[in-house]
Design an enzyme around this catalytic site. Structure first.
Site, PDB file in Angstrom:
ATOM      1  N   ARG A  69      21.844 -26.113  31.218  1.00 20.57           N
ATOM      2  CA  ARG A  69      21.155 -25.247  32.516  1.00 20.57           C
ATOM      3  C   ARG A  69      20.191 -26.306  33.238  1.00 20.57           C
ATOM      4  NH1 ARG A  69      15.283 -23.007  32.040  1.00 20.57           N
ATOM      5  NH2 ARG A  69      15.514 -21.671  34.010  1.00 20.57           N
ATOM      6  N   HIS A  86      13.868 -23.054  41.054  1.00 23.58           N
ATOM      7  CA  HIS A  86      13.096 -23.670  39.902  1.00 23.58           C
ATOM      8  C   HIS A  86      11.914 -24.310  40.616  1.00 23.58           C
ATOM      9  CE1 HIS A  86      12.576 -24.975  35.438  1.00 23.58           C
ATOM     10  NE2 HIS A  86      11.633 -25.278  35.854  1.00 23.58           N
ATOM     11  N   GLU A  94      10.700 -18.545  35.589  1.00 26.68           N
ATOM     12  CA  GLU A  94       9.360 -18.498  35.270  1.00 26.68           C
ATOM     13  C   GLU A  94       8.539 -17.774  36.584  1.00 26.68           C
ATOM     14  OE1 GLU A  94       7.476 -21.534  33.584  1.00 26.68           O
ATOM     15  OE2 GLU A  94       8.549 -21.274  31.651  1.00 26.68           O
ATOM     16  N   ASN A 142      11.774 -18.019  28.113  1.00 24.89           N
ATOM     17  CA  ASN A 142      11.292 -19.528  27.871  1.00 24.89           C
ATOM     18  C   ASN A 142       9.907 -19.300  27.059  1.00 24.89           C
ATOM     19  OD1 ASN A 142      13.086 -20.411  29.992  1.00 24.89           O
ATOM     20  ND2 ASN A 142      11.292 -21.014  31.255  1.00 24.89           N
ATOM     21  N   TYR A 195       7.208 -21.736  24.314  1.00 23.46           N
ATOM     22  CA  TYR A 195       6.796 -22.658  24.101  1.00 23.46           C
ATOM     23  C   TYR A 195       5.764 -22.618  23.062  1.00 23.46           C
ATOM     24  CZ  TYR A 195       8.896 -25.201  27.773  1.00 23.46           C
ATOM     25  OH  TYR A 195       9.971 -25.612  28.791  1.00 23.46           O
ATOM     26  N   GLU A 204      14.359 -21.942  27.704  1.00 26.49           N
ATOM     27  CA  GLU A 204      13.642 -23.027  27.422  1.00 26.49           C
ATOM     28  C   GLU A 204      12.801 -23.136  26.078  1.00 26.49           C
ATOM     29  OE1 GLU A 204      11.078 -24.397  30.556  1.00 26.49           O
ATOM     30  OE2 GLU A 204      12.572 -23.883  32.006  1.00 26.49           O
TER      31      GLU A 204
HETATM   32  C1  GBH Z   1       8.228 -24.814  31.877  1.00 29.55           C
HETATM   33  O1  GBH Z   1       6.891 -23.865  32.178  1.00 29.55           O
HETATM   34  C2  GBH Z   1       8.839 -25.002  33.072  1.00 29.55           C
HETATM   35  O2  GBH Z   1       9.678 -24.261  33.355  1.00 29.55           O
HETATM   36  C3  GBH Z   1       9.405 -26.526  33.130  1.00 29.55           C
HETATM   37  O3  GBH Z   1       9.645 -26.812  34.337  1.00 29.55           O
HETATM   38  C4  GBH Z   1       8.256 -27.284  32.420  1.00 29.55           C
HETATM   39  O4  GBH Z   1       8.677 -28.814  32.536  1.00 29.55           O
HETATM   40  C5  GBH Z   1       8.091 -27.081  31.069  1.00 29.55           C
HETATM   41  O5  GBH Z   1       7.888 -25.625  31.020  1.00 29.55           O
HETATM   42  C6  GBH Z   1       7.332 -27.738  30.054  1.00 29.55           C
HETATM   43  O6  GBH Z   1       5.875 -27.615  30.792  1.00 29.55           O
HETATM   44  O7  GBH Z   1      -1.787 -27.361  33.391  1.00 29.55           O
HETATM   45  O8  GBH Z   1      -3.223 -25.912  31.906  1.00 29.55           O
HETATM   46  O9  GBH Z   1      -2.705 -25.504  34.392  1.00 29.55           O
HETATM   47  C7  GBH Z   1       6.054 -23.470  30.987  1.00 29.55           C
HETATM   48  C8  GBH Z   1       5.109 -22.572  31.399  1.00 29.55           C
HETATM   49  C9  GBH Z   1       3.354 -22.802  32.929  1.00 29.55           C
HETATM   50  C10 GBH Z   1       3.185 -24.448  31.076  1.00 29.55           C
HETATM   51  C11 GBH Z   1       2.352 -23.667  33.590  1.00 29.55           C
HETATM   52  C12 GBH Z   1       2.040 -24.887  31.882  1.00 29.55           C
HETATM   53  C13 GBH Z   1       0.290 -25.126  33.280  1.00 29.55           C
HETATM   54  C14 GBH Z   1      -0.925 -24.995  32.499  1.00 29.55           C
HETATM   55  N1  GBH Z   1       4.093 -23.390  31.955  1.00 29.55           N
HETATM   56  N2  GBH Z   1       1.386 -24.200  32.779  1.00 29.55           N
HETATM   57  S1  GBH Z   1      -2.132 -25.999  32.917  1.00 29.55           S
END
Ligand code: GBH
Length: 491
Positions: free
Chosen positions: A102, A147, A192, A330, A332, A397
């Site tokens: 991807r 993206h 996202e 996605n 985490y 993701e």
């Molecule tokens: C994904 O976002 C993205 O699609 C990808 O590009 C990225 O590299 C990956 O996750 C890992 O981060 O710093 O406290 O303001 C995941 C969702 C949304 C998580 C924005 C981090 C910022 C939080 N992300 N968020 S903060």
């Protein structure tokens, strides 16, 4: 089932017992046909920021204009140099055993001004070469169209706040379908949408416009309109290509802090105001009733004549309803949520009326915005199954960061994937969730937005001190290699 080992193993497991007609191996292995892949995004890996006619995008712009915006004052000018090293990337994917890659297309690389009247052939060629290289090595491309790296010229007319962007995006999608559609069968229009709108509600993501509670709803509305237009265009013009189109949704999946009806409802609102904000309309054509109700109510209380949450036209509703062929998720980590007032007025948090936190017991990792809680992935796939009638899902993701202090010894990442994939199997076999693939974030370290290169999500390490951006397998890459080799026995 291929090969002698596969046969021996299948006889063994089928002989052991059966559960709903599924062999016991189902609980340790993935169903036949399940696709494993890995993911990246253009700005985070490509570099070549001004190579061969590429236009400027909002991340080029913000990192150049405001170096302080990024933790280590770096940018994506060179990143992993995948613009030049893509063949090596493909060999890495292949040697680990991934079946899918991807990646995203940099809009300004193919359309320097964002618009269709100025096509950059060198940009189109780059992605054609990448796609051909992947296919020649037996790896299926999954292409994300957006993206986060919006062409700067489009930001200059308001970016996602400008209603015209839906048609401009559809024209861009048309070019991609036309150029690559006979080779690409998996499409993600927007990565996202919830993160994209953060650029309009807060100061921590490009374009960093502080318009909480207003800019986020307007930009979100146009993201949905853009997606729907691209989806319908594919159906009308390109359905013979027989590909699948979706978005990669992100958001919060929450455990209620207590089992009180108020907290249970709050946990649901937390989902509906994040994943659901965008996913619900792609199934049912319009925002989830709880968004409509709460944003309308608050808008009125704030003395506004109009709701801050825009309305779709009848035609847009018809276009949006049923506009995903599968659901890209996605994931985490989860949150713990409870009922309570939160956020400034106006803001999404205030509208949602949810408070959230991490449970103290949850495993930490270097990225402060997430905790490692594998059960959350099962919770999410079950939520999606319930909400939308068990659609086909791909986990687009999933991953965890390290801070690079012991760069190749990423044991937490191995444990993360081991446990998340186990939860995914439970979701599939015990809960009946229709999950058909998983693309890890990420195949290699890359530019982690505001964290620059300080947080590393790769299973392959990249040496940013070396001009050739040397790639080295971390332990998790070897672990994945073994894991996928085992999995293949059951294909
Ligand atoms: C994904 O976002 C993205 O699609 C990808 O590009 C990225 O590299 C990956 O996750 C890992 O981060 O710093 O406290 O303001 C995941 C969702 C949304 C998580 C924005 C981090 C910022 C939080 N992300 N968020 S903060």
């Amino acid at each position: 089932m291929k090969g002698v080992w596969g046969l021996v193993l299948s006889l063994f497991v089928v002989g052991c017992s059966a559960n709903d007609g599924l062999p016991v191996a189902s609980h340790t292995m993935f169903p036949s046909g399940f696709k494993f892949g890995a993911a990246t995004a253009s700005y985070q890996v490509e570099g070549g920021w001004n190579a061969d006619g590429k236009g400027m995008n909002i991340w080029d712009n913000i990192t150049h204009e405001r170096p302080d915006f990024i933790a280590d004052r770096t940018n994506g000018d060179v990143a992993d140099d995948s613009y030049r090293k893509y063949k090596e990337d493909v060999q890495i994917l292949k040697s680990i055993g991934f079946q899918m890659y991807r990646f995203s297309i940099s809009w300004a690389r193919v359309l320097p001004t964002g618009r269709i009247d100025n096509v950059n052939q060198a940009g189109l060629d780059y992605y054609m070469n990448l796609i051909d290289e992947l296919r020649a090595n037996g790896i299926e491309p999954m292409v994300t169209m957006y993206h986060w790296d919006l062409p700067q010229t489009l930001q200059d007319i308001g970016g996602w706040l400008n209603a015209d962007i839906a048609q401009i995006f559809a024209d861009y999608a048309d070019l991609l379908f036309k150029t690559y559609g006979d080779k690409v069968k998996w499409w993600v229009t927007i990565n996202e949408p919830l993160s994209v709108v953060t650029g309009y509600s807060a100061d921590n993501f490009a374009p960093a416009l502080n318009m909480a509670g207003i800019g986020d709803y307007v930009s979100g509305h146009n993201l949905l309109r853009a997606h729907a237009k691209a989806y319908r265009l594919y159906q009308q013009k390109y359905s013979h290509q027989r590909g699948k189109v979706s978005m990669a949704f992100c958001g919060n999946i929450c455990q209620p802090l207590t089992l009180s009806p108020e907290d249970v409802a709050a946990a649901d609102r937390c989902y509906q105001f994040s994943y659901g904000w965008f996913a619900h309309p792609t199934f049912f054509g319009d925002y989830h009733p709880i968004l409509r109700q709460l944003v309308d109510k608050n808008s009125k209380m704030e003395g506004r004549n109009e709701s801050r949450l825009p309305r779709f036209t009848e035609e847009e509703i018809a276009d949006l309803a049923g506009s995903v062929d599968y659901v890209g998720l996605n994931y985490y980590g989860p949150l713990m949520a409870w009922n309570g007032s939160a956020g400034s007025i106006p803001s999404r948090d205030h509208d949602a009326q949810v408070r959230y936190k991490f449970d103290d017991s949850w495993e930490v990792c270097p990225s402060s915005w997430m905790r490692v809680v594998p059960q959350g992935l099962r919770l999410l796939t079950n939520k999606v199954k319930e909400e939308y009638g068990n659609p086909m899902v791909i986990i687009t993701e999933n991953g965890v960061s390290d801070d690079g202090t012991d760069p190749l010894n990423d044991l937490q990442r191995i444990s993360y994937y081991e446990r998340h994939l186990a939860e995914l199997r439970r979701a599939i076999y015990e809960d009946g969730c229709n999950v058909v693939g998983h693309t890890s974030w990420s195949i290699m370290d890359n530019f982690e937005w505001r964290d620059g290169y300080t947080k590393k999500f790769g299973m392959v390490s990249v040496d940013y001190g070396s001009p050739s951006r040397t790639r080295t397998f971390k332990k998790s890459a070897y672990w994945f290699q073994n894991y996928l080799a085992m999995h293949k026995l059951y294909q």
